[in-house]
Design an enzyme around this catalytic site. Structure first.
Site, PDB file in Angstrom:
ATOM      1  N   THR A   1      -4.742  -2.226   8.070  1.00 34.80           N
ATOM      2  CA  THR A   1      -5.854  -2.129   7.125  1.00 34.80           C
ATOM      3  C   THR A   1      -7.182  -2.361   7.847  1.00 34.80           C
ATOM      4  OG1 THR A   1      -4.451  -2.822   5.306  1.00 34.80           O
ATOM      5  CG2 THR A   1      -6.830  -3.110   5.006  1.00 34.80           C
TER       6      THR A   1
ATOM      7  N   HIS B   1     -13.450  14.045  16.412  1.00 36.21           N
ATOM      8  CA  HIS B   1     -12.790  13.859  15.118  1.00 36.21           C
ATOM      9  C   HIS B   1     -13.318  14.872  14.111  1.00 36.21           C
ATOM     10  CE1 HIS B   1     -11.650   9.885  16.761  1.00 36.21           C
ATOM     11  NE2 HIS B   1     -10.651   9.964  15.914  1.00 36.21           N
ATOM     12  N   HIS B   2     -12.634  14.949  12.977  1.00 36.81           N
ATOM     13  CA  HIS B   2     -13.031  15.824  11.870  1.00 36.81           C
ATOM     14  C   HIS B   2     -14.432  15.469  11.351  1.00 36.81           C
ATOM     15  CE1 HIS B   2     -12.104  12.427   9.218  1.00 36.81           C
ATOM     16  NE2 HIS B   2     -11.054  12.238  10.011  1.00 36.81           N
TER      17      HIS B   2
ATOM     18  N   SER C   1       1.753   3.558  -2.047  1.00 36.53           N
ATOM     19  CA  SER C   1       1.433   4.849  -2.665  1.00 36.53           C
ATOM     20  C   SER C   1       0.342   5.603  -1.902  1.00 36.53           C
ATOM     21  CB  SER C   1       0.972   4.640  -4.116  1.00 36.53           C
ATOM     22  OG  SER C   1      -0.216   3.877  -4.131  1.00 36.53           O
TER      23      SER C   1
ATOM     24  N   GLY D   1       0.844  -1.199   0.000  1.00 40.33           N
ATOM     25  CA  GLY D   1       0.000   0.000   0.000  1.00 40.33           C
ATOM     26  C   GLY D   1       0.871   1.237   0.000  1.00 40.33           C
TER      27      GLY D   1
ATOM     28  N   LYS E   1     -15.437  12.082   9.387  1.00 42.06           N
ATOM     29  CA  LYS E   1     -15.452  10.730   9.978  1.00 42.06           C
ATOM     30  C   LYS E   1     -16.894  10.294  10.200  1.00 42.06           C
ATOM     31  CE  LYS E   1     -13.524   7.872  13.651  1.00 42.06           C
ATOM     32  NZ  LYS E   1     -12.980   6.853  12.749  1.00 42.06           N
TER      33      LYS E   1
HETATM   34  P1  NAD Z   1      -5.093   5.160   0.647  1.00 41.31           P
HETATM   35  O1  NAD Z   1      -6.349   4.958  -0.111  1.00 41.31           O
HETATM   36  O2  NAD Z   1      -4.429   6.502   0.624  1.00 41.31           O
HETATM   37  O3  NAD Z   1      -3.993   4.083   0.124  1.00 41.31           O
HETATM   38  C1  NAD Z   1      -4.304   2.738  -0.148  1.00 41.31           C
HETATM   39  C2  NAD Z   1      -3.064   2.016  -0.679  1.00 41.31           C
HETATM   40  O4  NAD Z   1      -3.409   0.632  -0.846  1.00 41.31           O
HETATM   41  C3  NAD Z   1      -2.579   2.507  -2.041  1.00 41.31           C
HETATM   42  O5  NAD Z   1      -1.151   2.447  -2.065  1.00 41.31           O
HETATM   43  C4  NAD Z   1      -3.121   1.459  -3.016  1.00 41.31           C
HETATM   44  O6  NAD Z   1      -2.316   1.302  -4.179  1.00 41.31           O
HETATM   45  C5  NAD Z   1      -3.034   0.214  -2.154  1.00 41.31           C
HETATM   46  N1  NAD Z   1      -3.964  -0.839  -2.593  1.00 41.31           N
HETATM   47  C6  NAD Z   1      -5.287  -0.736  -2.829  1.00 41.31           C
HETATM   48  N2  NAD Z   1      -5.798  -1.921  -3.232  1.00 41.31           N
HETATM   49  C7  NAD Z   1      -4.750  -2.771  -3.233  1.00 41.31           C
HETATM   50  C8  NAD Z   1      -4.611  -4.135  -3.580  1.00 41.31           C
HETATM   51  N3  NAD Z   1      -5.651  -4.854  -3.994  1.00 41.31           N
HETATM   52  N4  NAD Z   1      -3.391  -4.711  -3.444  1.00 41.31           N
HETATM   53  C9  NAD Z   1      -2.320  -3.982  -3.037  1.00 41.31           C
HETATM   54  N5  NAD Z   1      -2.393  -2.682  -2.705  1.00 41.31           N
HETATM   55  C10 NAD Z   1      -3.588  -2.094  -2.826  1.00 41.31           C
HETATM   56  O7  NAD Z   1      -5.397   4.711   2.133  1.00 41.31           O
HETATM   57  P2  NAD Z   1      -4.660   5.147   3.518  1.00 41.31           P
HETATM   58  O8  NAD Z   1      -5.290   6.386   4.053  1.00 41.31           O
HETATM   59  O9  NAD Z   1      -3.179   5.114   3.335  1.00 41.31           O
HETATM   60  O10 NAD Z   1      -5.122   3.967   4.479  1.00 41.31           O
HETATM   61  C11 NAD Z   1      -4.804   2.624   4.186  1.00 41.31           C
HETATM   62  C12 NAD Z   1      -5.481   1.710   5.207  1.00 41.31           C
HETATM   63  O11 NAD Z   1      -4.954   1.960   6.504  1.00 41.31           O
HETATM   64  C13 NAD Z   1      -6.991   1.913   5.330  1.00 41.31           C
HETATM   65  O12 NAD Z   1      -7.593   0.663   5.558  1.00 41.31           O
HETATM   66  C14 NAD Z   1      -7.138   2.813   6.554  1.00 41.31           C
HETATM   67  O13 NAD Z   1      -8.375   2.707   7.190  1.00 41.31           O
HETATM   68  C15 NAD Z   1      -6.024   2.251   7.407  1.00 41.31           C
HETATM   69  N6  NAD Z   1      -5.486   3.136   8.469  1.00 41.31           N
HETATM   70  C16 NAD Z   1      -5.164   2.543   9.648  1.00 41.31           C
HETATM   71  C17 NAD Z   1      -4.567   3.277  10.680  1.00 41.31           C
HETATM   72  C18 NAD Z   1      -4.168   2.560  11.955  1.00 41.31           C
HETATM   73  O14 NAD Z   1      -3.549   3.153  12.859  1.00 41.31           O
HETATM   74  N7  NAD Z   1      -4.488   1.268  12.077  1.00 41.31           N
HETATM   75  C19 NAD Z   1      -4.295   4.633  10.492  1.00 41.31           C
HETATM   76  C20 NAD Z   1      -4.620   5.223   9.262  1.00 41.31           C
HETATM   77  C21 NAD Z   1      -5.212   4.456   8.254  1.00 41.31           C
END
Ligand code: NAD
Length: 242
Positions: free
Chosen positions: A95, A150-151, A14, A12, A154
């Site tokens: 995720t 939160h913002h 990007s 993930g 959400k």
């Molecule tokens: P985002 O949409 O900005 O990025 C998603 C990334 O996943 C991209 O790089 C995309 O290319 C990749 N991706 C999508 N489908 C894919 C696939 N099938 N195979 C491989 N890669 C794939 O999202 P984000 O804001 O970076 O958040 C990502 C995840 O993390 C979300 O589920 C979000 O809820 C979670 N999150 C968790 C926390 C935590 O502390 N646990 C904090 C922030 C975000």
């Protein structure tokens, strides 16, 4: 002490979280070396700042790594979990939105690899959970209220973090109540209040920057290296009862 950096795969890469992970890892080359950055679609450039990039479809061909960090989407989760099981490597995942079936796969994989999935990777929130449980245990009969802010974008309420704090309070014997505020661009605030007769304790965590989640995930990856298979928690890694 480990003198070689941990070789990490960022799944993930990007995304908002992926970019924060890449930047923070690059700032600490003594601790972490990103050996593979994986994104959903084929990357425009194969190597960026010395980091090899791969499309999700090429996951099976990534080089060896010490731990994988996954912040992608539910549809990307199963392949990276399968890769870690096949390579016998630890997985750290933040995720969200995983299905019950995926949670089941996660639990099953913990029998063969070290795993840490968390809805919140902030080190401060992990400490807050510990403090809340201790306070609840020491204050039987006090009112316990959790207020999260939160913002405005959400949608879910109370936040997953508030619910986890509530579980910690319950572990200590409290019966927490919840309140949620949605205002402006607040990254995330959690207040846990214990109120007794004539006195009150407030424990507050304020997130001002999303880097805290990326930093916690990188620390978790280092914390899992060399561990036995199992399901780990941030709190457990921090307080040594993982
Ligand atoms: P985002 O949409 O900005 O990025 C998603 C990334 O996943 C991209 O790089 C995309 O290319 C990749 N991706 C999508 N489908 C894919 C696939 N099938 N195979 C491989 N890669 C794939 O999202 P984000 O804001 O970076 O958040 C990502 C995840 O993390 C979300 O589920 C979000 O809820 C979670 N999150 C968790 C926390 C935590 O502390 N646990 C904090 C922030 C975000």
């Amino acid at each position: 002490m480990n003198t070689t950096p941990l070789r990490v795969l960022i799944h993930g890469a990007s995304g908002r979280m992926g970019q924060a992970l890449m930047r923070l890892a690059a700032e600490s080359p003594a601790n972490w070396q990103v050996v593979a950055a994986v994104t959903r679609r084929a990357p425009a450039q194969r190597v960026v700042d010395g980091v090899p990039h791969f499309a999700a479809a090429e996951l099976a061909g990534v080089p060896d790594f010490d731990a994988a960090i996954d912040f992608s989407l539910p549809e990307g989760f199963d392949p990276v979990l399968a890769l870690c099981v096949a390579r016998a490597r630890p997985l750290v995942s933040g995720t969200t939105g995983l299905s019950p079936e995926q949670r089941g796969k996660l639990d099953a994989a913990a029998a063969t690899i070290p795993l840490l999935w968390a809805s919140n990777f902030s080190v401060g929130v992990a400490v807050l959970n510990e403090l809340v449980e201790r306070a609840a245990r020491a204050l039987p009969g006090w009112d316990c209220d959790i207020v999260e802010s939160h913002h405005v974008h959400k949608k879910d309420a109370p936040s997953g973090t508030a619910l986890t704090l509530g579980e910690s309070a319950q572990q200590g014997g409290a019966q927490p109540r919840y309140a949620s505020l949605r205002a402006g661009d607040i990254v995330g605030e959690h207040l846990v209040q214990f109120a007794g007769q004539g006195e009150r304790i407030e424990l507050v965590h304020r997130a001002t920057n999303r880097d805290i989640f990326a930093r916690g995930a990188l620390q978790a990856a280092s914390g899992l290296a060399g561990r036995a298979p199992g399901a780990y928690t941030m709190r457990g890694l921090l307080f040594g009862d993982a």
